[in-house]
Design a protein around this motif. Structure first.
Motif, short mmCIF file in Angstrom:
data_model
loop_
_atom_site.label_atom_id
_atom_site.label_comp_id
_atom_site.label_asym_id
_atom_site.label_seq_id
_atom_site.Cartn_x
_atom_site.Cartn_y
_atom_site.Cartn_z
N GLY A 251 -11.78 -7.77 -5.32
CA GLY A 251 -10.94 -6.69 -5.80
C GLY A 251 -11.53 -6.05 -7.03
O GLY A 251 -12.44 -6.60 -7.65
N ASN B 53 -11.57 -0.54 0.71
CA ASN B 53 -11.27 -1.82 1.34
C ASN B 53 -11.45 -1.80 2.85
O ASN B 53 -11.85 -2.80 3.43
CB ASN B 53 -9.86 -2.25 0.96
CG ASN B 53 -9.73 -2.38 -0.54
OD1 ASN B 53 -10.48 -3.11 -1.17
ND2 ASN B 53 -8.83 -1.62 -1.13
N TYR C 74 -6.63 -3.89 -10.85
CA TYR C 74 -5.55 -4.88 -10.69
C TYR C 74 -5.96 -5.96 -9.70
O TYR C 74 -5.79 -7.16 -9.95
CB TYR C 74 -4.27 -4.19 -10.21
CG TYR C 74 -3.07 -5.12 -10.21
CD1 TYR C 74 -2.21 -5.14 -11.29
CD2 TYR C 74 -2.83 -6.00 -9.16
CE1 TYR C 74 -1.12 -6.00 -11.32
CE2 TYR C 74 -1.76 -6.86 -9.17
CZ TYR C 74 -0.91 -6.86 -10.26
OH TYR C 74 0.16 -7.72 -10.28
N ASP C 75 -6.48 -5.53 -8.56
CA ASP C 75 -6.88 -6.48 -7.51
C ASP C 75 -7.95 -7.45 -8.01
O ASP C 75 -7.98 -8.63 -7.63
CB ASP C 75 -7.43 -5.73 -6.29
CG ASP C 75 -6.45 -4.72 -5.70
OD1 ASP C 75 -5.34 -4.55 -6.24
OD2 ASP C 75 -6.83 -4.08 -4.70
N ARG D 149 -7.70 -10.38 -0.70
CA ARG D 149 -7.49 -9.30 -1.67
C ARG D 149 -6.00 -9.17 -1.89
O ARG D 149 -5.23 -8.91 -0.97
CB ARG D 149 -8.04 -7.97 -1.15
CG ARG D 149 -7.83 -6.82 -2.14
CD ARG D 149 -8.33 -5.50 -1.58
NE ARG D 149 -7.49 -5.01 -0.51
CZ ARG D 149 -6.51 -4.11 -0.67
NH1 ARG D 149 -6.25 -3.59 -1.85
NH2 ARG D 149 -5.80 -3.70 0.36
N TYR E 19 -0.72 -2.23 -4.82
CA TYR E 19 -0.84 -0.84 -4.43
C TYR E 19 -0.82 -0.63 -2.92
O TYR E 19 -1.53 0.21 -2.41
CB TYR E 19 -2.14 -0.25 -5.00
CG TYR E 19 -2.23 -0.34 -6.49
CD1 TYR E 19 -1.33 0.33 -7.30
CD2 TYR E 19 -3.21 -1.12 -7.09
CE1 TYR E 19 -1.41 0.23 -8.69
CE2 TYR E 19 -3.30 -1.21 -8.47
CZ TYR E 19 -2.39 -0.54 -9.25
OH TYR E 19 -2.47 -0.63 -10.62
N ASP F 184 0.23 -7.91 -0.18
CA ASP F 184 1.09 -7.18 -1.11
C ASP F 184 1.72 -8.23 -2.02
O ASP F 184 2.44 -9.11 -1.53
CB ASP F 184 2.23 -6.45 -0.38
CG ASP F 184 1.83 -5.12 0.20
OD1 ASP F 184 0.82 -4.55 -0.23
OD2 ASP F 184 2.55 -4.64 1.11
N ARG G 73 -1.04 -2.87 0.61
CA ARG G 73 -2.15 -3.44 1.37
C ARG G 73 -2.42 -2.64 2.63
O ARG G 73 -3.49 -2.72 3.21
CB ARG G 73 -1.85 -4.90 1.74
CG ARG G 73 -0.88 -4.97 2.89
CD ARG G 73 -0.26 -6.27 3.19
NE ARG G 73 0.43 -6.21 4.46
CZ ARG G 73 1.46 -5.46 4.75
NH1 ARG G 73 1.98 -4.64 3.86
NH2 ARG G 73 2.00 -5.49 5.95
N ASP H 167 -5.35 -9.17 3.35
CA ASP H 167 -4.84 -8.25 2.35
C ASP H 167 -3.39 -8.65 2.06
O ASP H 167 -2.61 -8.86 3.00
CB ASP H 167 -4.87 -6.81 2.87
CG ASP H 167 -6.28 -6.28 3.00
OD1 ASP H 167 -6.97 -6.17 1.98
OD2 ASP H 167 -6.70 -5.97 4.14
N THR I 94 -2.94 -7.16 -3.90
CA THR I 94 -2.76 -5.86 -4.54
C THR I 94 -1.28 -5.56 -4.75
O THR I 94 -0.43 -6.09 -4.04
CB THR I 94 -3.42 -4.74 -3.71
OG1 THR I 94 -3.36 -3.52 -4.43
CG2 THR I 94 -2.76 -4.58 -2.34
#
Length: 173
Positions: free
Chosen positions: A142, A80, A145-146, A54, A58, A98, A60, A96, A56
């Protein structure tokens, strides 16, 4: 009549939660020196694992407040955290990420799903498949966005593939 609940029950019967989850944080260095922050969740004692990624922008991972720590991860990361623990406890690795320039990752976030971010996804996939715990099979997940980041990573086949024999049943019969 929906078969979603019986299908889920059937799947859960074949894949009980048997593993303890261990989560660690790392940096992966990209081709241009940018450091991408990841959290790696592995089932303790399992080997040769399929992996779920995933990505992201936002964050992680967050340090929960004392009340958040008391409530547990599923309360501080309600979507998540529960999903991650569900799959890792059943023998999947989970990562996860970032994306570049967000959260704890270095670099600059230029735009949503920039070419640099997509190329980072390729390097992340290469890193995953080179790990001794990986069986070489990687899926993405996701929403919002993910989810778009997941779809873009999935276009990087053959590094990213789905294994229908290990996926929960979907659809209606």
């Amino acid at each position: 009549m929906s078969d979603a609940i019986p299908a889920s029950a059937a799947y859960l019967g074949t894949r009980p939660a048997t593993f303890e989850v261990r989560r660690t944080s790392h940096y992966l260095t990209m081709r241009d020196g940018v450091k991408i922050a990841i959290d790696l969740s592995l089932p303790v004692g399992a080997t040769k694992l399929p992996t779920i990624v995933r990505q992201t922008r936002y964050f992680r991972s967050i340090d929960p407040t004392p009340i958040g720590a008391w409530l547990g991860e599923s309360r501080t990361d309600p979507v998540n955290g529960r999903m991650r623990n569900f799959f890792v406890a059943r023998g999947y690795a989970w990562i996860d990420v970032d994306v570049r320039g967000s959260g704890a990752s270095t670099g600059v976030w230029h735009s949503p799903w920039s070419p640099l971010e997509v190329e980072d996804g390729r390097e992340i996939l290469d890193w995953i498949t080179a790990q001794p715990w990986s069986n070489g099979k990687v899926g993405t997940t996701g929403n919002s966005y993910d989810g778009t980041a997941a779809e873009l990573m999935a276009t990087l086949a053959p590094r990213c593939e789905a294994d229908p024999s290990r996926s929960p049943p979907r659809g209606r019969g």
